[in-house]
Structure formats: structure tokens, C-alpha cells
Design a protein around this motif. Structure first.
Motif, short mmCIF file in Angstrom:
data_model
loop_
_atom_site.label_atom_id
_atom_site.label_comp_id
_atom_site.label_asym_id
_atom_site.label_seq_id
_atom_site.Cartn_x
_atom_site.Cartn_y
_atom_site.Cartn_z
N UNK A 153 39.34 32.59 28.09
CA UNK A 153 40.00 32.26 29.50
C UNK A 153 40.03 33.47 30.06
N UNK A 154 39.54 33.45 31.35
CA UNK A 154 39.82 34.76 32.10
C UNK A 154 40.42 34.62 33.66
N UNK A 155 41.13 35.57 34.21
CA UNK A 155 41.82 35.27 35.62
C UNK A 155 41.16 36.52 36.26
N UNK A 156 40.81 36.43 37.60
CA UNK A 156 40.60 37.59 38.43
C UNK A 156 40.77 37.22 40.25
N UNK A 169 35.43 40.16 42.84
CA UNK A 169 33.89 39.44 42.75
C UNK A 169 33.02 40.35 43.52
N UNK A 170 32.14 41.12 43.02
CA UNK A 170 31.38 41.90 43.56
C UNK A 170 29.89 41.03 43.89
N UNK A 171 29.37 40.23 43.05
CA UNK A 171 28.10 39.58 43.34
C UNK A 171 28.07 38.39 42.42
N UNK A 172 27.43 37.44 43.05
CA UNK A 172 27.03 36.02 42.34
C UNK A 172 25.65 35.70 42.49
N UNK A 173 24.73 35.57 41.57
CA UNK A 173 23.38 35.47 41.69
C UNK A 173 22.84 34.51 40.59
N UNK A 219 27.44 36.67 37.30
CA UNK A 219 28.75 36.69 38.11
C UNK A 219 29.17 38.33 37.63
N UNK A 220 29.11 39.21 38.73
CA UNK A 220 29.39 40.69 38.40
C UNK A 220 30.83 40.93 39.15
N UNK A 221 31.83 41.65 38.55
CA UNK A 221 33.04 42.12 39.03
C UNK A 221 32.84 43.74 39.50
N UNK A 222 33.79 43.90 40.19
CA UNK A 222 33.77 45.27 40.78
C UNK A 222 33.82 46.35 39.68
N UNK A 223 34.71 45.96 38.67
CA UNK A 223 35.03 46.93 37.39
C UNK A 223 33.79 47.05 36.57
N UNK A 224 32.57 46.27 36.76
CA UNK A 224 31.36 46.65 35.90
C UNK A 224 31.14 45.46 35.03
N UNK A 225 32.26 44.51 34.72
CA UNK A 225 32.01 43.25 33.66
C UNK A 225 31.24 42.41 34.50
N UNK A 226 30.64 41.75 33.36
CA UNK A 226 29.61 40.33 34.04
C UNK A 226 29.73 39.34 33.31
N UNK A 231 30.21 27.91 46.01
CA UNK A 231 31.77 28.18 45.96
C UNK A 231 31.78 29.46 45.86
N UNK A 232 31.41 30.12 44.96
CA UNK A 232 31.21 31.66 44.44
C UNK A 232 30.73 32.37 45.17
N UNK A 233 29.40 32.22 46.06
CA UNK A 233 28.82 33.21 46.92
C UNK A 233 29.57 33.21 48.33
N UNK A 234 30.39 32.40 48.63
CA UNK A 234 31.14 32.57 49.66
C UNK A 234 32.75 33.53 49.37
N UNK A 235 32.96 33.33 48.23
CA UNK A 235 34.09 34.08 47.89
C UNK A 235 33.68 35.63 47.72
N UNK A 236 32.48 35.61 47.34
CA UNK A 236 31.87 37.06 46.75
C UNK A 236 31.53 37.53 48.14
N UNK A 237 31.13 37.03 49.07
CA UNK A 237 30.67 37.59 50.42
C UNK A 237 32.11 38.03 51.34
N UNK A 238 33.02 37.12 51.23
CA UNK A 238 34.34 37.37 52.19
C UNK A 238 35.52 37.44 51.54
N UNK A 239 35.54 37.21 50.11
CA UNK A 239 36.89 37.17 49.52
C UNK A 239 37.90 36.09 49.87
N UNK A 240 39.02 36.61 49.95
CA UNK A 240 40.16 35.66 50.17
C UNK A 240 40.07 35.02 51.65
#
Length: 657
Positions: free
Chosen positions: A561-564, A569-573, A586-593, A631-640
Motif C-alpha cells: 500500500x502506498x500514498x502520495x 507524480x512526475x510522469x506517467x507513461x 509511474x515516476x515520482x519526483x523523489x525518483x521512485x518508480x 486519470x493519472x496523466x491528467x494529474x501528472x500534467x496539472x496536479x491537484x
């Protein structure tokens, strides 16, 4: 289901990557097949089956084609709307789809008064409620409960994401309860494994090796027999000249003894040779040679033979002892299977049932004490040995007496004839023995091959009867959908969320490490074991759950289980690996994938009627990847901001309604 622990790491397990498997393809199933000249009704029916198989994109296309071609009934309208909103929220519709939905809502062509008409009315009311804040959920729930079982089930299965507010919460309670009940129905545990079994190939008889008798042996046999006959007749002529009755009787007795001695001697020799051949055949690999080359097919057969013999061990017998004792039998089965089926261009999976049958048969015969029964069957009876010995003794003893009695008629002539008779008789016996043994061997091999074929046919009939209730692809899809809903409810309970608190949720179904998979023609790959990624989008951020699903047992457990937050969210591809795998990243800004394989390269041959890319598209459609990316690409592009904009859009739609 269990949750053995939680973790906040986002690094995908290495087990997410497995080697591509050819898998089982049920090429005789036409569930999702359409042809260029298909009627609108046929296209609609295929679209319905695609929707049942969780291929909503393909279903929408086919049902729309049927609708635009003039095939319009209450049932068609019902399924067209259902396919349009299946597994989607209103914000996920394109402009064209939103316009089509609005047009359908405004026209509402209901022509009949059957259960499809009632289902269509209720569906319209539920779709209206997604745009209105004052909808009476109690009345709508009563309408749903009053529907026929099929219409009610379809609405509960496909409309979960489109509803909003309190109605969504109340409907969700019914949805997951129904999923909890139906996920193990129709004897799932005892049937799912059958979907992954290929259609068995009919057993083929192993042709006996032809008789190996060269022409020279026949010439030798005939020529020496003629010479022997001449010599024997000449000796008889000399005995007649002497007029000695006792010598003539000895002469006749010698011929009779020789006949019976040779006849039973041949039987004795055949049994000895046959048993030695069987002993060599069933001996250890070092005791006999093999003609089967160690190619890929032979290695696969070897593996299957060893696997099933290790699995089917007689009661009370040590496995190592059993494998050592049956080494020769295993190699014999391997050589036979390779010889018979190598040129058939079929996979070893289609003859696995035959190898399993042979291993099980060996186990049964061991337990009955008949595994080495050929030794008793080929043992030479004492009567045959007795007749052989007495016959040959009589032949030589009486023959000497007869030759001695003929000496008085012509000593030199008798000696010459007797010498010729012995020499030609020896050569004729060797030639005829080879000919007779080869013919007997061929006849025995033919009988044995026929008996093996009959037992194999009986085993095939039993296996086919066992596979007769193999689940259809739509059953597999329905069970998997129930598993998803049960896992989603577990996630909601863990995070203490209501379904209405979730702005959007998405699943990604990925193959697990086992690699066991199967599909029907034009259908998506189904797997015995899945790794499911669940994304819950709430006002506070993303909840990601990774679960392992043992599909054939219907059991699952949470792996991670993970929460962020949205901003992390840096990128989704989706990327394509060198081997053709489609990998979600799915890449996060802290480098985790988060990296998981979604689809595998198409390594198997296309079935008749399939086009390149159809299986890939079907698997991608059923995997949920496209919706997750939306869903995730929209968030990766514009966040909240994306969530805020979606809420603002939703508010405008409700105000317009």
C-alpha cells in the motif's frame, strides 16, 4: 483475503517480469469473431459478448455499428448506453461520446414493454441521477431491485463508476455484496484451471517398424530348402531300395520329430528375443540407444515425462526409487512421443494429457503388480521347451538310424546326401528363422500398437469429458470483475473511505510470475495469477494498492500500500521493452518508480480470422490501462488543479441539468 503487511515503497517487484509464454489459444471458440459481411444483429451480439468479456472499447464500436446500420431495439439501446458508460465517469467521456449520451437521454426511444424496456427506463433514470443533486436514491434503488436478474446484474456491474453521491454509496453496497456472492459461483475453483488446458490432440498410433528381410535372405531360404528337400528325398529313395522297414520308420520319425522340434523351437526363440527386446526397451537409458535427437520438442517432452512420473508415484514407494526403476520406461515413452508427434507441428501442451495418462497407467500397473507382466507373458511354457528338446533329439537319433540303414544301398551316395542335407538344412533354418521372427515381431508390434491406441483413445474420451464444463471467456471476465470489486471494497475499508469519496478509481491487471495464460480467438489473455494495481483518487491524493490474485483459487492478498500527493507524480507513461513487452511506468519526483508489465509480445501464431494487433488491443482493453492513463496523466500534467477543474466541470453539468 489477508493483508500480511503494508509498505510505502513504489519499486515494482522483480516478479513482475516473466518470460513470454506462447500460452493456450482456444482456436475453435468464435466468441469474439466478426466477419466483413456480418449482419447488424451479428455485430450487436458480438459486441454484447465483448462487453461481457470486459472489452468495453470493442463493444462500443460493434454496438454502435449495429445501431447506425438500423438495428435498434430496446435491448440494443440498453446495451449501447451501458457500453458507453461502462467503468467510466462522466468526465472520462470524449466530447463526441458526451453528445451521444445527451442525445440518447433526450430522445429515449422505448418501444416495448418487456424486461429490456424496463431495464432501459431504469438505466435512463440512473444516468439522469448522475447529473442531478436532488435524485431520490430510494426510488431508484427500488427500480433496480425490481428489474430482471440479468438487467440488474448488468447495471450493477457496469455502472459503478458513473454514479455520484449517496446513490453511488448505496448502489456500491449492492454491487460489492453481489460480487462477494458471485465470485465463487458455478464451481469456479474446480473449473477455472480447465480454461488454461489446450484442446487435446487425438492420439496417433506408432507405426511398427517394417520387416527387415533382404531379398538375399529369401533367395537363400528358398534355394537351400530346395536343396534340402532333394537330399532328403534321395535318402528316402535309398531306404526304399534297401527294403528295411525299421529304417523307413526311423526316417519318417526323424522328419516328424524335426518338424515339431523346429516349430516349437521357433516359438521358444521368438519369446526369448521378444523378452530381451522388452528388457532393453524398459532398461535404463545407458542400456539402450535412442533415435530421438535432443531438440527443443524432445526436451519439452522429457520435462513433461519426468514431471508426471515424479508426480504419480505409487503408494508406499520412495520417489527416487520409483524414478530410478522407471528410467527405461520414461525414456521409451519419450522416444515414442517424439517419434510420433515431432512432425505434427503441435506443442507439447496438446499432448500433455497423453504423457500424464502414460505416467498414471504406469503407476496403476505397478500397484497391481503388472508393470513387468510382459516377462510372465513371454516366458516360454515348459511344454514348448519339452517338445523342442524331444523333437530335436528324435530328429538326430532317428536320422542317424535311418542314414545307417541306407548305407548298404550306396555308402558314398548316402554320405553325400546326408552332408548336403545337414549343410543346406542349417542354412535354410537360419534364413527361415530370420524371416519368421521378423514377421512375428511385426505382427506383435502391430497388435501392441493397436492396443495402446485403444487405451489412449479411452483416456482421451475421459479427458475430454472432464474438460466438457470448461468455463467460457465471459465467465472468466465476470469472476475477475468480482475479484476487482472485492479488492476495491477491501481498500475502501482499510482507508475508511466511502465510494463517493473516491473521485476516480482505476485498475491495471498485469500477469504474475507464473506465466500460465490462455485466450480464445480475438480475446484477451487470461492468467492463472495476476498482480493488480488499484489507484484511488481522493481529494487528499492517490492511494495505490498492489495485490496478488490467485485467479484459479479465487484468493488474493495485499502486497503493498502506498500514498502520495498529486504534486509528487512526475510522469506517467507506457513504454515498450526490447522484447515487445508493454510496461506501465509511474515516476515520482523523489525518483521512485512503479513499473509493471501490462502486456506481453505476441509470440504465437495468429489463429484463422485474427489480424495482427487484435489480441494486443483486446488485452489492453481488458487490462484497464487506458482508463488508468487517462486519470493519472491528467494529474501528472496539472496536479491537484486537474481535480479542481473536474469538480468545476461536474458542477456546471449539474447546473445545466
Amino acid at each position: 483475503m489477508t493483508a500480511p503487511g503494508t509498505s510505502t515503497t513504489n519499486i515494482a517487484d522483480g516478479s513482475a517480469y516473466v518470460g513470454a509464454q506462447a500460452g493456450t489459444v482456444h482456436g475453435d471458440v468464435n466468441t469474439y469473431m466478426t466477419f466483413s459481411d456480418a449482419s447488424p444483429r451479428d455485430k450487436f451480439e458480438t459486441g454484447v459478448r465483448c462487453l461481457d468479456g470486459d472489452m468495453a472499447d470493442r463493444a462500443r464500436q460493434l454496438i454502435d455499428e449495429a445501431f447506425m446500420a438500423g438495428y435498434r431495439t430496446d435491448k440494443v439501446h440498453f446495451y449501447r448506453l451501458l457500453a458507453l458508460v461502462s467503468g467510466r465517469t462522466r468526465r472520462e467521456l470524449s466530447k463526441e461520446e458526451a453528445a451521444m449520451l445527451q442525445n440518447a437521454q433526450s430522445r429515449r426511444h422505448i418501444t416495448g414493454d418487456d424486461e429490456w424496456a424496463e431495464g432501459l427506463k431504469t438505466l435512463h433514470h440512473l444516468l439522469d441521477s448522475a447529473r442531478r443533486s436532488d435524485a431520490d436514491s430510494q426510488i431508484l434503488l427500488k427500480e433496480v431491485d425490481a428489474l430482471g436478474p440479468l438487467q440488474r446484474t448488468l447495471i450493477l456491474r457496469h455502472l459503478e463508476s458513473f454514479l455520484e453521491g449517496s446513490l453511488k454509496d448505496q448502489m456500491w453496497h449492492q454491487i460489492w455484496k453481489l460480487a462477494e456472492i458471485e465470485r465463487m459461483t458455478d464451481d469456479r475453483v474446480n473449473r477455472v484451471w480447465k480454461f488454461f488446458e489446450p484442446s487435446p490432440t487425438r492420439p496417433q498410433a506408432r507405426n511398427p517398424q517394417p520387416t527387415a528381410t533382404p531379398l538375399s535372405t529369401w533367395v537363400q531360404a528358398v534355394a537351400t530348402t530346395a536343396v534340402l528337400a532333394g537330399a532328403v528325398v534321395h535318402i528316402g529313395y535309398l531306404l526304399v531300395q534297401t527294403g528295411r522297414i525299421s529304417a523307413l520308420l526311423a526316417y519318417l520319425l526323424s522328419i516328424i520329430g524335426g518338424f515339431f522340434g523346429v516349430r516349437d523351437g521357433v516359438e521358444w526363440r521368438f519369446r526369448v528375443v521378444r523378452r530381451r527386446t522388452k528388457d532393453r526397451e524398459y532398461g535404463t537409458p545407458r542400456q539402450r540407444a535412442t533415435n530421438a535427437s535432443p531438440d527443443g520438442f524432445a526436451r519439452q517432452v522429457d520435462h513433461r515425462v519426468d514431471y508426471y512420473f515424479a508426480k504419480y508415484v505409487p503408494r508406499g514407494v520412495d520417489r527416487d526409487f520409483w524414478l530410478a526403476t522407471t528410467a527405461g520406461i520414461r525414456r521409451s515413452i519419450r522416444d515414442e512421443v517424439v517419434e510420433v508427434y515431432r512432425e505434427k507441428r503441435i506443442g507439447v501442451e496438446k499432448i500433455a494429457w497423453l504423457i500424464r495418462h502414460r505416467a498414471g497407467d504406469a503407476k496403476i500397473r505397478w500397484e497391481k503388480g503388472t508393470l513387468w507382466s510382459y516377462r510372465e507373458e513371454l516366458a516360454t511354457p515348459p511344454s514348448v521347451k519339452t517338445v523342442t528338446v524331444l523333437g530335436l533329439v528324435t530328429f538326430f537319433a532317428a536320422g542317424l538310424w535311418a542314414v545307417g540303414g541306407a548305407v548298404s544301398a550306396g555308402p558314398l551316395s548316402v554320405v553325400c546326401s546326408a552332408s548336403i542335407a545337414l549343410a543346406s538344412g542349417w542354412m535354410a533354418a537360419r534364413a527361415w528363422l530370420h524371416i519368421i521372427l521378423e514377421r512375428r515381431r511385426y505382427a506383435a508390434d502391430a497388435v501392441e500398437s493397436r492396443q495402446v491406441k485403444e487405451t489412449d483413445e479411452a483416456a482421451l474420451a475421459r479427458w475430454r469429458a472432464k474438460l466438457a464444463d470448461k468455463p467460457k471467456d465471459r465467465e472468466m471476465a465476470a469472476w475477475l470483475d468480482c475479484d476487482r470489486k472485492v479488492l476495491l471494497n477491501e481498500a475502501l475499508q482499510h482507508y475508511r473511505l466511502k465510494i463517493s469519496d473516491v473521485i476516480a478509481h482505476a485498475f491495471i491487471e498485469t500477469p504474475s510470475a507464473s506465466g500460465v495464460r490462455a485466450r480464445v480467438r480475438n480475446g484477451p489473455w487470461r492468467y492463472k495469477k495476476y498482480k493488480l494495481l488499484i489507484f484511488l483518487l481522493t481529494a487528499d491524493g492517490v492511494r495505490e494498492i498492489t495485490a496478488a490474485l490467485d485467479f484459479d483459487q479465487g484468493s488474493s492478498h495485499i502486497l503493498r500500500r502506498s500514498n502520495y500527493r498529486f504534486e509528487t507524480i512526475a510522469a506517467v507513461r507506457v513504454s515498450q521493452e526490447n522484447d515487445g513487452d508493454q510496461v506501465f511506468e509511474l515516476a515520482l519526483i523523489n525518483g521512485q518508480e512503479v513499473r509493471v508489465k501490462v502486456t506481453e509480445p505476441e509470440t504465437e501464431e495468429l489463429q484463422q480470422g485474427e489480424e495482427p494487433g487484435t489480441v494486443f488491443e483486446a488485452t489492453l482493453d481488458a487490462s484497464g490501462l487506458r482508463r488508468t492513463l487517462h486519470v493519472l496523466e491528467g494529474i501528472a500534467a496539472e496536479g491537484k488543479k486537474w481535480i479542481t477543474q473536474e469538480h468545476r466541470l461536474e458542477g456546471k453539468e449539474r447546473g445545466a441539468a
